[in-house]
Write a protein that holds these residues in place. Structure first.
Motif, short mmCIF file in Angstrom:
data_model
loop_
_atom_site.label_atom_id
_atom_site.label_comp_id
_atom_site.label_asym_id
_atom_site.label_seq_id
_atom_site.Cartn_x
_atom_site.Cartn_y
_atom_site.Cartn_z
N TYR A 186 0.89 -1.17 0.00
CA TYR A 186 0.00 0.00 0.00
C TYR A 186 0.92 1.22 0.00
O TYR A 186 1.47 1.59 1.04
CB TYR A 186 -0.93 0.00 1.21
N LEU B 85 0.28 3.45 22.06
CA LEU B 85 -0.54 4.61 22.41
C LEU B 85 -1.93 4.42 21.80
O LEU B 85 -2.23 4.95 20.73
CB LEU B 85 0.10 5.90 21.90
N TYR C 230 4.03 -3.64 20.50
CA TYR C 230 2.63 -3.99 20.28
C TYR C 230 1.92 -4.48 21.54
O TYR C 230 2.48 -5.26 22.33
CB TYR C 230 2.53 -5.03 19.16
N ARG D 235 5.37 -2.09 5.48
CA ARG D 235 6.18 -1.37 6.47
C ARG D 235 7.64 -1.25 6.03
O ARG D 235 8.56 -1.51 6.82
CB ARG D 235 6.10 -2.07 7.83
N ILE E 69 -4.96 -2.97 6.35
CA ILE E 69 -3.85 -2.83 5.42
C ILE E 69 -2.58 -3.43 6.01
O ILE E 69 -1.59 -3.57 5.32
CB ILE E 69 -3.59 -1.37 5.03
N SER F 193 6.12 12.54 21.73
CA SER F 193 4.74 12.12 21.97
C SER F 193 4.09 13.08 22.95
O SER F 193 4.59 13.26 24.07
CB SER F 193 4.72 10.71 22.58
N PHE G 182 9.65 -0.05 11.07
CA PHE G 182 8.57 0.93 11.02
C PHE G 182 7.32 0.36 11.68
O PHE G 182 6.94 -0.77 11.41
CB PHE G 182 8.27 1.32 9.57
N ASN G 183 6.72 1.16 12.54
CA ASN G 183 5.47 0.77 13.21
C ASN G 183 4.36 1.64 12.62
O ASN G 183 4.28 2.84 12.90
CB ASN G 183 5.64 1.02 14.72
N ILE G 184 3.54 1.03 11.77
CA ILE G 184 2.55 1.80 10.99
C ILE G 184 1.15 1.23 11.22
O ILE G 184 0.70 0.35 10.48
CB ILE G 184 2.94 1.78 9.49
N PRO G 185 0.46 1.73 12.24
CA PRO G 185 -0.86 1.17 12.55
C PRO G 185 -1.92 1.46 11.49
O PRO G 185 -2.85 0.69 11.33
CB PRO G 185 -1.23 1.84 13.87
N SER G 186 -1.83 2.58 10.79
CA SER G 186 -2.83 2.90 9.77
C SER G 186 -2.09 3.43 8.53
O SER G 186 -0.92 3.77 8.61
CB SER G 186 -3.84 3.92 10.31
N PRO G 187 -2.76 3.49 7.37
CA PRO G 187 -2.03 3.73 6.12
C PRO G 187 -1.55 5.17 5.93
O PRO G 187 -1.95 5.86 5.00
CB PRO G 187 -3.05 3.34 5.05
N ALA H 191 3.19 1.38 3.23
CA ALA H 191 2.61 1.24 4.58
C ALA H 191 2.21 -0.21 4.84
O ALA H 191 2.29 -0.69 5.97
CB ALA H 191 1.41 2.16 4.74
N GLY H 192 1.75 -0.91 3.81
CA GLY H 192 1.29 -2.29 3.99
C GLY H 192 2.42 -3.22 4.38
O GLY H 192 2.27 -4.06 5.27
N ASN I 22 -7.73 3.21 14.18
CA ASN I 22 -8.26 2.67 12.94
C ASN I 22 -9.76 2.41 12.99
O ASN I 22 -10.32 1.89 12.04
CB ASN I 22 -7.58 1.34 12.62
N TYR J 99 5.75 5.47 16.56
CA TYR J 99 6.64 6.00 17.61
C TYR J 99 6.59 7.52 17.67
O TYR J 99 7.37 8.12 18.41
CB TYR J 99 8.08 5.57 17.33
N HIS J 100 5.78 8.15 16.85
CA HIS J 100 5.75 9.62 16.75
C HIS J 100 7.14 10.15 16.41
O HIS J 100 7.60 11.14 17.00
CB HIS J 100 5.27 10.26 18.06
N PHE K 228 -8.34 8.70 16.85
CA PHE K 228 -6.89 8.56 16.67
C PHE K 228 -6.47 7.23 16.08
O PHE K 228 -5.34 7.10 15.62
CB PHE K 228 -6.19 8.76 18.02
N GLY L 274 -1.99 10.47 19.49
CA GLY L 274 -2.67 9.35 18.86
C GLY L 274 -1.73 8.23 18.48
O GLY L 274 -0.55 8.23 18.82
N CYS L 275 -2.27 7.27 17.74
CA CYS L 275 -1.47 6.08 17.48
C CYS L 275 -0.62 6.21 16.23
O CYS L 275 0.24 5.39 15.98
CB CYS L 275 -2.37 4.86 17.36
#
Lengths: 316, 185
Positions: free
Chosen positions: A140, B76, B111, A159, B184, A229, A186-191, A156-157, B136, A210-211, B134, A238-239
């Motif tokens: 992604y 977070l 995590y 990472r 994703i 952070s 890389f810590n990528i919770p959303s795209p 992002a998909g 998903n 990790y901000h 914040f 946020g995350c």
């Protein structure tokens, strides 16, 4: 006859009583929820006006729908990707693409690199198309930057940042966890995963979980990083923030966030320099505020909610 | 010749029985049509908090659902931690949920897994709001059908300001968030 009437009266009364109790129970309410159940970010939406050093000028209003990608070309032209097309400002026309670009970059010679979610398409000046194979997996693609030698693509998909030669081919992988060399991954919770090039040509990538903003050599070895952070204006909340960033000509960082939508400038060491746009200048809940900077320090913010590229200039 | 009082009582019993049998017959006929149950459309829900206060059950039959395939397993977590949390840990002062219905478990750096304790969840939706803003959107509210008594006129549906309550077939009683849309990673 009287007995029948009396029996029926009792029957109706008992039924009415049962019904009444049912309705009462059905409509009975517990007390309202207390203060601890309030979720409010109002405190964090307020920004000290003295921190806002930029003012908004007339925006660019693309004729495309669903704008999603933004790039400033070396010649100063603004490229905006949206529904099935890329539009160039000022007066550069509109060029068709198949789908909605997720990211874009433009080379010195006008070659355009367009991320189409899971693969990169290259468009020459004559709009001839070359397609690079997808990196595979859960690709992604969310950001592309190009320098004299390489094309860096943020995925992002998977990472990872993929470093391609200009001709494509097998990419070099940047960002695989490597504790021995200080790469935490890389810590990528959303795209939302952005990259840009520093004034020295090194790669900067956001590590949103990790901000953090992290600096890499072209071979993927880490150089430096900073992270902050905080829900306060000095940090990221946020995350997964900052969701987007761009580097100013002096090496400082323009960052955009989601959740608390705000655009700020951080110095090279990560300390806050100023605010470009406060949360109250954006629609609540807006995400995908891609940012770009031109050579004169003008800041462009892609606002998907308003379908505009908003422009901010430093106050005199 | 039967006594008059007995006949009157018999007539009443016959009449009342006819009413009850009629009611049973009508309800039997209704049960032949597809059964519908109440459910919350997560896309319309605005986490107003009325699910916690307006259900006829106490605590409410509405609970927070957590889609692990959408969750980012963030350290977070906006659904777990208060915006003004001093630290990212399980301290009560840092938790957003007023009933401590979410447990946070370390998986591997960086995590964490977040689980909903249904017995403690009252369906207030405060975690859903934090996760939506914040994160998903992996946390969302649903009516739990092993708890819901499926009132004909749902008190929460009546009070819902966003028209998020709807009738769905009992054979598919949950409106789960599509993993394909949001997932994703």
């Amino acid at each position: 006859m009287n007995d029948i009437r009396k029996n029926w009266t009792w029957f109706i009364l008992i039924m009415a009583l049962i019904l009444g109790v049912g309705i009462y129970l059905g409509q009975s309410r517990r007390t309202e929820l207390g203060k601890s159940f309030d979720y409010s970010l109002d405190e964090y939406r307020q920004v000290d006006p003295s921190l806002i050093h930029y003012t908004e000028v007339e925006p660019l209003v693309p004729t495309l729908g669903k704008i999603s990608a933004l790039a400033v070309a070396p010649d100063g032209k603004i490229y905006v990707g949206g529904e099935d097309a890329v539009q160039v400002f000022p007066d550069g026309g509109t060029f068709p693409v198949d789908g909605i670009p997720t990211c874009m970059a433009v080379d010195d010679d006008g070659t355009m690199f367009v991320g189409m979610q899971d693969h990169v398409e290259i468009r020459s000046k004559n709009w001839e198309k070359t397609v690079w194979p997808s990196p595979g997996g859960k690709a992604y693609l969310t950001s592309i930057v190009v320098d004299d030698e390489y094309v860096y693509v943020a995925d992002a998909g998977n990472r990872r940042v993929w470093r391609y030669d200009k001709a494509g081919g097998k990419p070099l992988e940047i960002g695989r966890k490597d504790s021995a060399n200080g790469v935490r991954g890389f810590n990528i919770p959303s795209p939302f995963f952005d990259v840009d090039l520093g004034p020295d040509g090194s790669l900067w990538a956001v590590n949103p979980g990790y901000h953090a903003l992290e600096n890499y050599r072209p071979d993927g070895m880490p150089i430096s990083s900073w992270e902050k952070s905080s829900f306060m204006i000095e940090g990221f909340s946020g995350c997964c923030n900052p969701s987007h960033f761009a580097l100013m000509p002096d090496g400082s960082f323009v960052t955009a966030e989601k959740g608390l939508p705000r655009v700020k400038i951080h110095n090279v060491d990560g300390s806050l320099r100023c605010v470009v746009a406060a949360p109250d200048q954006f629609d609540e809940g807006v995400v995908g505020l891609d940012v770009a900077v031109d050579d004169e320090g003008r800041i462009y913010v892609l606002d998907p909610n308003r379908n505009q590229v908003r422009i901010f200039e430093e106050k005199e | 010749m039967k006594p008059k009082g007995k006949r009157k009582r018999r007539d009443f019993v016959r009449g009342a029985a006819a009413v009850l049998v009629g009611g049973v017959a009508v309800s039997s006929l209704r049960s032949c049509s597809p059964k519908l149950v109440w459910q919350i459309d997560p896309e319309k829900c605005t986490q107003c908090g009325r699910c916690a206060t307006h259900c006829v059950l106490a605590p409410s039959a509405v609970k927070c659902f957590h889609s692990y395939s959408i969750c980012g397993y963030c350290d977070l977590c906006g659904g777990y931690l208060r915006p003004d949390a001093k630290k990212r840990n399980t301290g009560a002062e840092n938790q957003l949920c007023p009933t401590a219905a979410i447990t946070r478990t370390f998986i591997e750096n960086p995590y964490y897994q977040y689980k909903i304790d249904e017995d403690l969840c009252i369906g207030c939706g405060i975690c859903v709001e934090g996760c939506d803003v914040f994160g998903n959107g992996s946390m969302y509210l649903q009516v739990k059908h092993d708890l819901c008594v499926n009132c004909n006129e749902c008190a929460i549906a009546h009070a819902c300001p966003s028209d998020a309550f709807k009738r769905v077939p009992a054979s598919e009683p949950y409106l789960l968030k599509s993993d394909r849309e949001k997932r994703i990673s």
